[in-house]
Design an enzyme around this catalytic site. Structure first.
Site, PDB file in Angstrom:
ATOM      1  CB  SER A   1      25.085 -26.080 -16.959  1.00 58.27           C
ATOM      2  OG  SER A   1      26.174 -25.389 -16.370  1.00 58.27           O
TER       3      SER A   1
ATOM      4  CB  SER B   1      28.711 -23.134 -15.557  1.00 58.52           C
ATOM      5  OG  SER B   1      28.661 -23.802 -14.326  1.00 58.52           O
TER       6      SER B   1
ATOM      7  CB  THR C   1      27.981 -30.700 -14.630  1.00 58.32           C
ATOM      8  OG1 THR C   1      26.891 -30.890 -13.740  1.00 58.32           O
ATOM      9  CG2 THR C   1      27.472 -30.630 -16.056  1.00 58.32           C
TER      10      THR C   1
ATOM     11  CE  LYS D   1      29.884 -31.814 -10.247  1.00 57.92           C
ATOM     12  NZ  LYS D   1      29.355 -31.227  -9.010  1.00 57.92           N
TER      13      LYS D   1
ATOM     14  CG  ASP E   1      46.087 -33.089  -1.304  1.00 58.19           C
ATOM     15  OD1 ASP E   1      46.517 -33.889  -2.173  1.00 58.19           O
ATOM     16  OD2 ASP E   1      46.813 -32.509  -0.484  1.00 58.19           O
TER      17      ASP E   1
ATOM     18  CG  ASP F   1      30.970 -28.716  -6.124  1.00 60.77           C
ATOM     19  OD1 ASP F   1      30.776 -27.700  -6.817  1.00 60.77           O
ATOM     20  OD2 ASP F   1      30.754 -29.879  -6.540  1.00 60.77           O
TER      21      ASP F   1
ATOM     22  N   GLY G   1      24.664 -37.171  -1.290  1.00 57.02           N
ATOM     23  CA  GLY G   1      25.118 -37.207  -2.680  1.00 57.02           C
ATOM     24  C   GLY G   1      26.476 -36.529  -2.807  1.00 57.02           C
ATOM     25  N   GLY G   2      26.809 -36.129  -4.032  1.00 58.73           N
ATOM     26  CA  GLY G   2      28.106 -35.506  -4.301  1.00 58.73           C
ATOM     27  C   GLY G   2      28.288 -34.200  -3.539  1.00 58.73           C
TER      28      GLY G   2
END
Ligand code: ATR
Length: 281
Positions: free
Chosen positions: A23, A25, A70, A74, A86, A111, A139-140
């Site tokens: 990560s 982050s 992560t 998620k 939302d 994201d 994917g995500g």
């Protein structure tokens, strides 16, 4: 149990995932904490699925302001949230949790925001309204991007994926504006696209190259790669060679962190060239 409080207004946040060492982050948030001289820490925690709920409860008890979430949590994490934005509900996944003073968990997904803001940073007058997009990957990230594009007035989003069934699910979940484009038809369907997006891991360091031809793209098309390592991918080089507009992925990574940093640490961080370079060093 009473929540522990930290002294001297120490601000605590972090990221939970498994594995977590990849990560970026912690590097990003701790850079901004240091830059703005905020008395805080951002800590990576390796948390397995079995320990997800108890770890979140512990962090709340310890006075954390929230965490990023992560792989692989998620989606699961939504079931522990007291409220879900939302956009996170639509995507079916969260990347950010905010903990309230009373210990409630609010889940968000930034994201898609990061994706849109990255384009706007590079091309301030870019207009999404009435445009057509083609996303490679299902994917995500693809799901978050498709949903953000719809929220920003896009006319149609085509999703093409090596595994077609995954594009089909996104199309069913996000509605009529999202259409499935067959992986083999993508080289022709690209001719309709105003925005071409790589949301696969192709082109990432150590991964196979982006395999789809883009030579038939419109001359006015914008090519966006969410891959940020390398910063200029082969796909972006090819787009530049074709004289297309391009946007790289590093700005998406940085922008998705901004709403959380603002919320946790009460400061809007600036995105400049220094942070762009520092984050991939
Ligand atoms: P993320 O959360 O970043 O979206 P992901 O959910 O693992 O990551 O999705 C990765 C995407 O890259 C998927 O669409 C995957 O295709 P499959 O669904 O067929 O697995 C795509 N992808 C990864 N490697 C690929 C490759 N070599 N060729 C084509 N697509 C690839």
């Amino acid at each position: 149990m009473d929540k522990l409080t930290t002294e001297n207004n120490l601000y605590l946040a972090g990221v939970i995932g498994h594995p977590i060492s990849h990560s970026k982050s912690p590097k990003l948030h701790n850079y901004w904490l240091s830059k703005y001289e905020i008395n805080g820490f951002y800590i990576p925690f390796s948390v397995t699925t079995q320990k997800l709920q108890s770890s979140i409860e512990s962090l709340i008890d310890l006075g954390f302001k929230g965490v990023n979430v992560t792989i692989p949590h998620k989606t699961n994490v939504l079931s522990y949230a007291d409220s879900v934005t939302d956009r996170a509900a639509l995507i079916g996944a969260a990347n950010t949790l905010y903990f309230s003073k009373s210990g409630k968990i609010h889940a968000d997904n930034t994201d898609g925001y990061g994706f849109i803001q990255n384009i706007v940073d590079v091309i301030p007058d870019f207009e999404f309204y009435d445009k057509t997009a083609l996303i490679y990957g299902a994917g995500g990230s693809s799901r978050a991007i498709a949903s953000a594009l719809i929220s920003n007035g896009i006319k149609e989003v085509g999703i093409t994926n090596r595994t077609r069934a995954k594009s089909q699910i996104i199309s069913e979940n996000l509605g009529a504006k999202v259409i499935v484009v067959d992986w083999r038809s993508a080289p022709e369907m690209i001719t309709n696209a105003d925005i071409i997006i790589n949301a696969t891991s192709m082109g990432m360091l150590g991964q196979p190259d982006f395999s789809q031809p883009i030579s038939r793209a419109k001359k006015t098309a914008l090519v966006v790669d969410i891959v940020y390592n390398p910063m200029v991918t082969d796909l972006l080089k090819e787009a530049e060679r074709l004289k297309l507009k391009t946007v790289g992925g590093i700005g998406m990574l940085i922008n998705q962190a901004v709403p959380a940093f603002e919320h946790w640490f009460q400061k809007t961080p600036l995105i400049d060239e220094e942070i762009r370079r520092f984050i991939i060093e």
